[in-house]
Design a protein around this motif. Sequence first.
Motif, PDB file in Angstrom:
ATOM      1  N   SER A 225       0.829  -1.207   0.000  1.00  0.00           N
ATOM      2  CA  SER A 225       0.000   0.000   0.000  1.00  0.00           C
ATOM      3  C   SER A 225       0.863   1.256   0.000  1.00  0.00           C
ATOM      4  CB  SER A 225      -0.935   0.002   1.206  1.00  0.00           C
ATOM      5  OG  SER A 225      -0.189   0.006   2.412  1.00  0.00           O
ATOM      6  N   LEU A 226       1.972   1.227   0.735  1.00  0.00           N
ATOM      7  CA  LEU A 226       2.865   2.385   0.794  1.00  0.00           C
ATOM      8  C   LEU A 226       3.519   2.637  -0.562  1.00  0.00           C
ATOM      9  CD1 LEU A 226       4.645   1.518   4.177  1.00  0.00           C
ATOM     10  CD2 LEU A 226       2.540   2.824   3.828  1.00  0.00           C
ATOM     11  N   LEU A 227       3.859   1.555  -1.251  1.00  0.00           N
ATOM     12  CA  LEU A 227       4.500   1.687  -2.564  1.00  0.00           C
ATOM     13  C   LEU A 227       3.515   2.230  -3.600  1.00  0.00           C
ATOM     14  CD1 LEU A 227       6.428  -1.716  -2.556  1.00  0.00           C
ATOM     15  CD2 LEU A 227       7.335   0.535  -1.992  1.00  0.00           C
ATOM     16  N   ILE A 228       2.278   1.774  -3.526  1.00  0.00           N
ATOM     17  CA  ILE A 228       1.255   2.257  -4.459  1.00  0.00           C
ATOM     18  C   ILE A 228       0.989   3.736  -4.238  1.00  0.00           C
ATOM     19  CG2 ILE A 228      -1.196   2.069  -5.073  1.00  0.00           C
ATOM     20  CD1 ILE A 228      -0.944  -0.958  -4.477  1.00  0.00           C
ATOM     21  N   GLU A 229       0.917   4.143  -2.986  1.00  0.00           N
ATOM     22  CA  GLU A 229       0.663   5.552  -2.685  1.00  0.00           C
ATOM     23  C   GLU A 229       1.766   6.446  -3.232  1.00  0.00           C
ATOM     24  OE1 GLU A 229       0.142   5.301   1.541  1.00  0.00           O
ATOM     25  OE2 GLU A 229      -2.047   5.386   1.375  1.00  0.00           O
ATOM     26  N   LYS A 230       3.002   5.933  -3.272  1.00  0.00           N
ATOM     27  CA  LYS A 230       4.109   6.721  -3.828  1.00  0.00           C
ATOM     28  C   LYS A 230       3.907   6.997  -5.313  1.00  0.00           C
ATOM     29  CE  LYS A 230       7.703   5.288  -0.567  1.00  0.00           C
ATOM     30  NZ  LYS A 230       8.973   4.563  -0.390  1.00  0.00           N
ATOM     31  N   HIS A 231       3.172   6.133  -5.980  1.00  0.00           N
ATOM     32  CA  HIS A 231       2.860   6.327  -7.398  1.00  0.00           C
ATOM     33  C   HIS A 231       1.707   7.306  -7.594  1.00  0.00           C
ATOM     34  CE1 HIS A 231       5.307   3.327  -9.624  1.00  0.00           C
ATOM     35  NE2 HIS A 231       5.344   2.708  -8.443  1.00  0.00           N
ATOM     36  N   GLY A 232       1.039   7.685  -6.514  1.00  0.00           N
ATOM     37  CA  GLY A 232      -0.073   8.622  -6.616  1.00  0.00           C
ATOM     38  C   GLY A 232      -1.363   7.997  -7.093  1.00  0.00           C
ATOM     39  N   VAL A 233      -1.446   6.672  -7.047  1.00  0.00           N
ATOM     40  CA  VAL A 233      -2.668   5.981  -7.475  1.00  0.00           C
ATOM     41  C   VAL A 233      -3.528   5.709  -6.239  1.00  0.00           C
ATOM     42  CG1 VAL A 233      -3.610   3.929  -8.598  1.00  0.00           C
ATOM     43  CG2 VAL A 233      -1.451   4.912  -9.394  1.00  0.00           C
ATOM     44  N   PRO A 234      -4.806   6.072  -6.241  1.00  0.00           N
ATOM     45  CA  PRO A 234      -5.665   5.833  -5.077  1.00  0.00           C
ATOM     46  C   PRO A 234      -5.761   4.336  -4.750  1.00  0.00           C
ATOM     47  CG  PRO A 234      -6.714   7.356  -6.594  1.00  0.00           C
ATOM     48  CD  PRO A 234      -5.525   6.796  -7.309  1.00  0.00           C
ATOM     49  N   LEU A 235      -5.604   4.008  -3.493  1.00  0.00           N
ATOM     50  CA  LEU A 235      -5.665   2.606  -3.094  1.00  0.00           C
ATOM     51  C   LEU A 235      -7.018   1.993  -3.406  1.00  0.00           C
ATOM     52  CD1 LEU A 235      -3.824   2.564   0.363  1.00  0.00           C
ATOM     53  CD2 LEU A 235      -2.934   1.912  -1.879  1.00  0.00           C
ATOM     54  N   ASP A 236      -8.089   2.756  -3.229  1.00  0.00           N
ATOM     55  CA  ASP A 236      -9.423   2.213  -3.488  1.00  0.00           C
ATOM     56  C   ASP A 236      -9.605   1.821  -4.953  1.00  0.00           C
ATOM     57  OD1 ASP A 236     -10.159   2.400  -0.864  1.00  0.00           O
ATOM     58  OD2 ASP A 236     -11.241   4.298  -1.090  1.00  0.00           O
ATOM     59  N   VAL A 238      -7.186   0.636  -6.910  1.00  0.00           N
ATOM     60  CA  VAL A 238      -6.481  -0.638  -7.079  1.00  0.00           C
ATOM     61  C   VAL A 238      -7.284  -1.764  -6.439  1.00  0.00           C
ATOM     62  CG1 VAL A 238      -4.335  -1.883  -6.642  1.00  0.00           C
ATOM     63  CG2 VAL A 238      -4.267   0.574  -7.102  1.00  0.00           C
ATOM     64  N   ILE A 239      -7.804  -1.521  -5.244  1.00  0.00           N
ATOM     65  CA  ILE A 239      -8.595  -2.537  -4.555  1.00  0.00           C
ATOM     66  C   ILE A 239      -9.817  -2.917  -5.390  1.00  0.00           C
ATOM     67  CG2 ILE A 239     -10.115  -2.907  -2.564  1.00  0.00           C
ATOM     68  CD1 ILE A 239      -8.068  -1.194  -0.956  1.00  0.00           C
ATOM     69  N   GLY A 240     -10.463  -1.940  -5.968  1.00  0.00           N
ATOM     70  CA  GLY A 240     -11.632  -2.218  -6.789  1.00  0.00           C
ATOM     71  C   GLY A 240     -11.303  -3.100  -7.979  1.00  0.00           C
ATOM     72  N   ARG A 241     -10.181  -2.830  -8.616  1.00  0.00           N
ATOM     73  CA  ARG A 241      -9.784  -3.644  -9.781  1.00  0.00           C
ATOM     74  C   ARG A 241      -9.438  -5.070  -9.363  1.00  0.00           C
ATOM     75  NH1 ARG A 241      -6.551  -0.311 -14.400  1.00  0.00           N
ATOM     76  NH2 ARG A 241      -7.654   1.684 -14.245  1.00  0.00           N
ATOM     77  N   VAL A 242      -8.723  -5.203  -8.247  1.00  0.00           N
ATOM     78  CA  VAL A 242      -8.372  -6.543  -7.780  1.00  0.00           C
ATOM     79  C   VAL A 242      -9.632  -7.308  -7.380  1.00  0.00           C
ATOM     80  CG1 VAL A 242      -7.149  -7.850  -5.991  1.00  0.00           C
ATOM     81  CG2 VAL A 242      -6.049  -5.866  -7.051  1.00  0.00           C
ATOM     82  N   ALA A 243     -10.540  -6.648  -6.669  1.00  0.00           N
ATOM     83  CA  ALA A 243     -11.777  -7.303  -6.240  1.00  0.00           C
ATOM     84  C   ALA A 243     -12.599  -7.781  -7.432  1.00  0.00           C
ATOM     85  CB  ALA A 243     -12.597  -6.348  -5.368  1.00  0.00           C
ATOM     86  N   ALA A 244     -12.698  -6.948  -8.460  1.00  0.00           N
ATOM     87  CA  ALA A 244     -13.467  -7.329  -9.647  1.00  0.00           C
ATOM     88  C   ALA A 244     -12.838  -8.532 -10.335  1.00  0.00           C
ATOM     89  CB  ALA A 244     -13.550  -6.141 -10.605  1.00  0.00           C
ATOM     90  N   ALA A 245     -11.506  -8.545 -10.420  1.00  0.00           N
ATOM     91  CA  ALA A 245     -10.825  -9.669 -11.060  1.00  0.00           C
ATOM     92  C   ALA A 245     -10.983 -10.940 -10.237  1.00  0.00           C
ATOM     93  CB  ALA A 245      -9.343  -9.327 -11.241  1.00  0.00           C
ATOM     94  N   LEU A 246     -10.910 -10.828  -8.916  1.00  0.00           N
ATOM     95  CA  LEU A 246     -11.120 -11.987  -8.052  1.00  0.00           C
ATOM     96  C   LEU A 246     -12.540 -12.526  -8.196  1.00  0.00           C
ATOM     97  CD1 LEU A 246      -9.313 -10.792  -4.801  1.00  0.00           C
ATOM     98  CD2 LEU A 246      -8.660 -12.764  -6.186  1.00  0.00           C
ATOM     99  N   ALA A 247     -13.510 -11.631  -8.270  1.00  0.00           N
ATOM    100  CA  ALA A 247     -14.913 -12.051  -8.403  1.00  0.00           C
ATOM    101  C   ALA A 247     -15.129 -12.842  -9.687  1.00  0.00           C
ATOM    102  CB  ALA A 247     -15.818 -10.830  -8.356  1.00  0.00           C
ATOM    103  N   ARG A 248     -14.454 -12.434 -10.747  1.00  0.00           N
ATOM    104  CA  ARG A 248     -14.578 -13.170 -12.010  1.00  0.00           C
ATOM    105  C   ARG A 248     -13.972 -14.569 -11.898  1.00  0.00           C
ATOM    106  NH1 ARG A 248     -13.319  -7.949 -14.057  1.00  0.00           N
ATOM    107  NH2 ARG A 248     -11.119  -8.488 -14.286  1.00  0.00           N
ATOM    108  N   THR A 249     -13.020 -14.735 -11.014  1.00  0.00           N
ATOM    109  CA  THR A 249     -12.328 -16.017 -10.863  1.00  0.00           C
ATOM    110  C   THR A 249     -13.030 -16.954  -9.886  1.00  0.00           C
ATOM    111  OG1 THR A 249     -10.203 -14.966 -11.325  1.00  0.00           O
ATOM    112  CG2 THR A 249     -10.135 -17.092 -10.199  1.00  0.00           C
TER     113      THR A 249
END
Length: 270
Positions: A225-236, A238-249
Amino acid sequence: MVESKADFTAFNPEYYDRCLGPAWFNAFGADLARRLPIRPPGNVLEIACGTGIATRRLRERIDPTLRLVASDLSRAMLNFARGKLNDCSGIEWQEADAARLPFDDGEFGAVVCAFALMLVPDTRAAIDEVRRVLRKGGILLFNVWDHIERNPHAAVCAEVLEQLFPGDDEIGIRKGYEMHDPALLRGLLSSARFQEVRVEQKQIQAQGVSALTIAIGQIRGTPRSLLIEKHGVPLDEVIGRVAAALARTGGADPYRGPASAVVVEARAGE
């Protein structure tokens, strides 16, 4: 533990414990503790104890007259684990680097490590240290992640992160799933004078948690999470994209899918 050699010394461990514990770490911790004799040949050291998921199981398992020392490099993890297990007596807490253990030669009869050896930058040094603090005939018991393709939750998360942050190995997940090879494990242990090595695959089915819960744990529950924040990308995001991909699986709620580990047992030789 998580799947990256990121910095574990500074992040909030609550999400890790609350989200990933019910998903699979509780079950794997119980499995690891069951493999330890009730009375091993001496006191017990847990290295990289994290939020204390396996620690409670170990304390419940072993003879109450034996010491249990739970150690971790992260003060945040130790403080969280100590607070969570304040109802569990007989645990000594120690801040310690797995590759430079602050204990005497032959001080312990067993060393246990849940999902962490693959995260130590110098794995060989950590295994040498474990051998040093174990008495002859002492037990080493640990688990690591199996191949990433046998862990769809990790493979899915890896794909999402690689799309968002191409070429960023720090944020990536795959390195934490590269220590599964039995020949590699046997070689590391043999070079550190371990004998009677047993390597076994252990698989559980994740259930009772949602894809969103797992995604939150994978992102907010790790130093990633700390590394992602350094990129300036909102954690929510990223979480949303991961959750959607997990749901498809494996489905959205509950998520269903296998989680696979490799469990290793060995004895300290001459």
